[in-house]
Write a protein that holds these residues in place. Structure first.
Motif, PDB file in Angstrom:
ATOM      1  N   LYS A  25       0.832  -1.208   0.000  1.00 17.26           N
ATOM      2  CA  LYS A  25       0.000   0.000   0.000  1.00 17.26           C
ATOM      3  C   LYS A  25       0.864   1.255   0.000  1.00 17.26           C
ATOM      4  N   ALA A  26       1.909   1.247   0.812  1.00 17.57           N
ATOM      5  CA  ALA A  26       2.794   2.409   0.893  1.00 17.57           C
ATOM      6  C   ALA A  26       3.520   2.652  -0.425  1.00 17.57           C
ATOM      7  N   VAL A  27       4.035   1.578  -1.032  1.00 14.97           N
ATOM      8  CA  VAL A  27       4.756   1.706  -2.307  1.00 14.97           C
ATOM      9  C   VAL A  27       3.869   2.327  -3.384  1.00 14.97           C
ATOM     10  N   ALA A  28       2.585   1.993  -3.357  1.00 20.60           N
ATOM     11  CA  ALA A  28       1.644   2.488  -4.369  1.00 20.60           C
ATOM     12  C   ALA A  28       1.170   3.912  -4.108  1.00 20.60           C
ATOM     13  N   ARG A  40       5.696   7.314  -4.455  1.00 18.97           N
ATOM     14  CA  ARG A  40       6.039   7.380  -5.877  1.00 18.97           C
ATOM     15  C   ARG A  40       6.869   8.626  -6.184  1.00 18.97           C
ATOM     16  N   GLN A  41       6.584   9.715  -5.480  1.00 17.80           N
ATOM     17  CA  GLN A  41       7.375  10.933  -5.653  1.00 17.80           C
ATOM     18  C   GLN A  41       8.797  10.725  -5.144  1.00 17.80           C
ATOM     19  N   VAL A  42       8.922   9.998  -4.031  1.00 19.64           N
ATOM     20  CA  VAL A  42      10.257   9.698  -3.497  1.00 19.64           C
ATOM     21  C   VAL A  42      11.041   8.857  -4.496  1.00 19.64           C
ATOM     22  N   TYR A  43      10.404   7.830  -5.047  1.00 23.62           N
ATOM     23  CA  TYR A  43      11.068   6.974  -6.036  1.00 23.62           C
ATOM     24  C   TYR A  43      11.556   7.800  -7.228  1.00 23.62           C
ATOM     25  N   ALA A  44      10.697   8.669  -7.717  1.00 24.00           N
ATOM     26  CA  ALA A  44      11.059   9.486  -8.878  1.00 24.00           C
ATOM     27  C   ALA A  44      12.248  10.399  -8.569  1.00 24.00           C
ATOM     28  N   THR A  45      12.271  10.914  -7.361  1.00 26.04           N
ATOM     29  CA  THR A  45      13.333  11.842  -6.965  1.00 26.04           C
ATOM     30  C   THR A  45      14.692  11.163  -6.851  1.00 26.04           C
ATOM     31  N   ILE A  46      14.709   9.933  -6.323  1.00 28.71           N
ATOM     32  CA  ILE A  46      15.991   9.251  -6.084  1.00 28.71           C
ATOM     33  C   ILE A  46      16.374   8.289  -7.198  1.00 28.71           C
ATOM     34  N   GLY A  47      15.521   8.184  -8.237  1.00 26.39           N
ATOM     35  CA  GLY A  47      15.867   7.333  -9.370  1.00 26.39           C
ATOM     36  C   GLY A  47      15.621   5.858  -9.163  1.00 26.39           C
ATOM     37  N   ALA A  48      14.796   5.506  -8.179  1.00 21.69           N
ATOM     38  CA  ALA A  48      14.470   4.100  -7.923  1.00 21.69           C
ATOM     39  C   ALA A  48      13.165   3.724  -8.622  1.00 21.69           C
ATOM     40  N   GLU A  49      12.986   2.439  -8.852  1.00 23.69           N
ATOM     41  CA  GLU A  49      11.759   1.936  -9.451  1.00 23.69           C
ATOM     42  C   GLU A  49      10.954   1.197  -8.389  1.00 23.69           C
ATOM     43  N   PRO A  50       9.654   1.530  -8.233  1.00 24.30           N
ATOM     44  CA  PRO A  50       8.830   0.814  -7.249  1.00 24.30           C
ATOM     45  C   PRO A  50       8.669  -0.651  -7.636  1.00 24.30           C
ATOM     46  N   LEU A  51       8.693  -1.515  -6.625  1.00 18.78           N
ATOM     47  CA  LEU A  51       8.643  -2.955  -6.882  1.00 18.78           C
ATOM     48  C   LEU A  51       8.123  -3.669  -5.648  1.00 18.78           C
ATOM     49  N   THR A  52       7.086  -4.485  -5.803  1.00 18.92           N
ATOM     50  CA  THR A  52       6.589  -5.299  -4.693  1.00 18.92           C
ATOM     51  C   THR A  52       6.324  -6.716  -5.182  1.00 18.92           C
ATOM     52  N   ASN A  53       6.265  -7.651  -4.249  1.00 20.49           N
ATOM     53  CA  ASN A  53       5.888  -9.020  -4.576  1.00 20.49           C
ATOM     54  C   ASN A  53       5.402  -9.723  -3.319  1.00 20.49           C
ATOM     55  N   THR A  54       5.028 -10.982  -3.441  1.00 19.28           N
ATOM     56  CA  THR A  54       4.544 -11.739  -2.300  1.00 19.28           C
ATOM     57  C   THR A  54       5.734 -12.264  -1.491  1.00 19.28           C
ATOM     58  N   PRO A  55       5.512 -12.657  -0.240  1.00 17.74           N
ATOM     59  CA  PRO A  55       6.614 -13.241   0.534  1.00 17.74           C
ATOM     60  C   PRO A  55       7.248 -14.446  -0.152  1.00 17.74           C
ATOM     61  N   ALA A  56       6.421 -15.289  -0.769  1.00 20.71           N
ATOM     62  CA  ALA A  56       6.954 -16.469  -1.457  1.00 20.71           C
ATOM     63  C   ALA A  56       7.793 -16.070  -2.665  1.00 20.71           C
TER      64      ALA A  56
END
Length: 347
Positions: A298-301, A306-322
Motif C-alpha cells: 500500500k505504501a509503495v503504491a 512514488r514521488q520519493v522513487y522518482a526523486t531518487i531514481g528508484a523503481e517501485p517494486l513489490t511481490n509476495t513473501p513467497a
C-alpha cells in the motif's frame, strides 16, 4: 480407447441419481468448508491486532544511501498508515552483518524489520567464510520494495564526458587510478570490477562504509570514480560537482534520463541492479507477514512514495513473501558466483 476418468470424478459422473445427489452434497459441503476457511484466514490477516507499539526499521548502512533514504520515507508513510511510530535505526558496518545478526536475534513479532540491500545480503554468503546467521533460513522475506540503478560518476579533473573517453584516460593511467565503493563485496564493488574487467581497466579499490562516504571521497579527489547508489550521486551531478557517465541498468533512469546506460556507452548487455527489500526474523506468523506485506504494498503504491522513487531514481517494486523468498535464493546463487570471479573473501 476412451480416456480414463480419475477416481475422484466418478461420483459426479455416475448414472445413479442418488449417488449423484450425494456427491453433489459432499462437494457443496467441501466447497463451503474451504470457503469458510479461506475467508476466515483473510479476515484473520486483516483483523490481526498489529501494531500495538512502535516499529523499528533497521538499515545496515550509514545515513545518505538508498536504503537509508527509502527507510526514512517508508517510516513517515507507515507511521501515518498504521497510527504507530515507525523509527529508523542505522546499524552500519561489516557489510550489513551487524544489522543482519541483530535482526536474526530479534523477536519474530513484527516490531523489528530490516530494510535491506538484498543483493548485499546474498553477496555475503560468498564473501565471508562464516556468517553468524544463515542468510536464507534465519529471516522471513516480506516483500521487495525497490530496484535501483547504480550511477558511474567521475571527478571533473579527469576531463571526460563519456564512457569511451574515460576508458582512454583509465588505460593511460594504468594501475594508478583509484575507485571508491560502499564496501568490500557490495554491489557497487562487484559492478565496478565487472566493468573494469570487460573494459581492460586496472585500478585501485578503496572501500568505504556506505555510498555517502564513497561519494565524498570522489568529491574530495581522493579517488577518481565510483559506481554509486542514486541518492548521494544525483545531487552532486545536478550541482555540477561530479560527472555522470552512465547507469548500470538496461534502461535509463527516470530521474536522470539524459544519462546513458553503460550498455549504450559501449558495453552491450551490461546490467547490474540494486534491489531493496523488507525482511524480518525467522518464525514470523504467516498472518502477520501478510499484514506487513499489505502495508508495504500500500505504501509503495501511494503518491507520496512514488514521488520519493522518482526523486531518487528508484523503481517501485513489490511481490509476495513467497516470490521474494524465491528471488533471494536466485540472487544468492548468482551473486556468490560473481564474488568468486572477483576473488574476494573475508574472514
Amino acid at each position: 480407447m476412451p480416456s480414463r476418468i480419475p477416481n475422484a470424478a466418478i461420483i459426479l459422473s455416475a448414472d445413479s441419481p442418488s449417488r449423484f445427489d450425494a456427491g453433489r452434497k459432499i462437494m457443496a459441503t467441501l466447497l463451503l468448508l474451504l470457503g469458510l476457511g479461506f475467508f476466515a484466514g483473510q479476515s484473520h490477516a486483516q483483523d490481526i491486532d498489529y501494531p500495538k507499539k512502535p516499529i523499528t526499521l533497521v538499515v545496515g548502512f550509514p545515513p545518505g544511501g538508498i536504503s537509508d533514504v527509502l527507510a526514512r520515507a517508508f517510516a513517515a508513510k507507515l507511521t501515518a498508515q498504521l497510527g504507530q511510530p515507525v523509527l529508523v535505526e542505522n546499524k552500519a558496518g561489516a557489510g550489513t552483518i551487524i544489522a543482519g545478526e541483530y535482526i536474526a536475534k530479534a523477536a519474530a513479532d513484527g516490531y523489528t524489520l530490516w530494510l535491506q540491500d538484498m543483493s548485499t545480503h546474498a553477496v555475503n554468503v560468498g564473501l565471508y567464510k562464516k556468517l553468524p546467521y544463515d542468510s536464507l533460513k534465519d529471516f522471513t522475506p516480506i516483500t521487495l520494495v525497490a530496484s535501483t540503478p547504480l550511477m558511474l560518476v567521475v571527478h571533473p579533473s579527469l576531463q571526460v564526458k563519456t564512457l569511451a573517453e574515460f576508458v582512454k584516460v583509465a588505460k593511460a593511467k594504468k594501475g594508478t587510478l583509484a575507485y571508491a565503493s560502499s564496501g568490500l563485496g557490495t554491489i557497487p564493488h562487484l559492478t565496478t570490477e565487472a566493468m573494469n574487467g570487460l573494459l581492460g581497466i586496472e585500478a585501485i579499490h578503496v572501500p568505504y562504509k556506505g555510498s555517502a562516504p564513497a561519494i565524498q571521497a570522489v568529491l574530495a579527489g581522493d579517488v577518481a570514480y565510483n559506481f554509486s547508489t542514486m541518492p548521494p550521486a544525483l545531487s552532486q551531478v545536478r550541482g555540477g560537482k561530479l560527472v555522470a557517465l552512465g547507469v548500470s541498468t538496461s534502461k535509463r533512469a527516470s530521474a536522470a534520463p539524459d544519462v546513458p546506460t553503460i550498455a549504450e556507452g559501449g558495453l552491450p548487455g551490461f546490467e547490474y541492479v540494486l534491489y531493496s527489500g523488507i525482511l524480518g526474523p525467522k518464525g514470523m506468523a504467516p498472518a502477520l507477514v501478510n499484514r506487513i506485506n499489505a502495508e508495504f504494498v500500500k505504501a509503495v503504491a501511494s503518491p507520496e512514495m512514488r514521488q520519493v522513487y522518482a526523486t531518487i531514481g528508484a523503481e517501485p517494486l513489490t511481490n509476495t513473501p513467497a516470490e521474494f523468498a524465491a528471488h533471494m535464493s536466485a540472487e544468492t546463487i548468482k551473486l556468490v558466483k560473481a564474488v568468486k570471479i572477483v576473488g574476494v573473501q573475508l574472514e
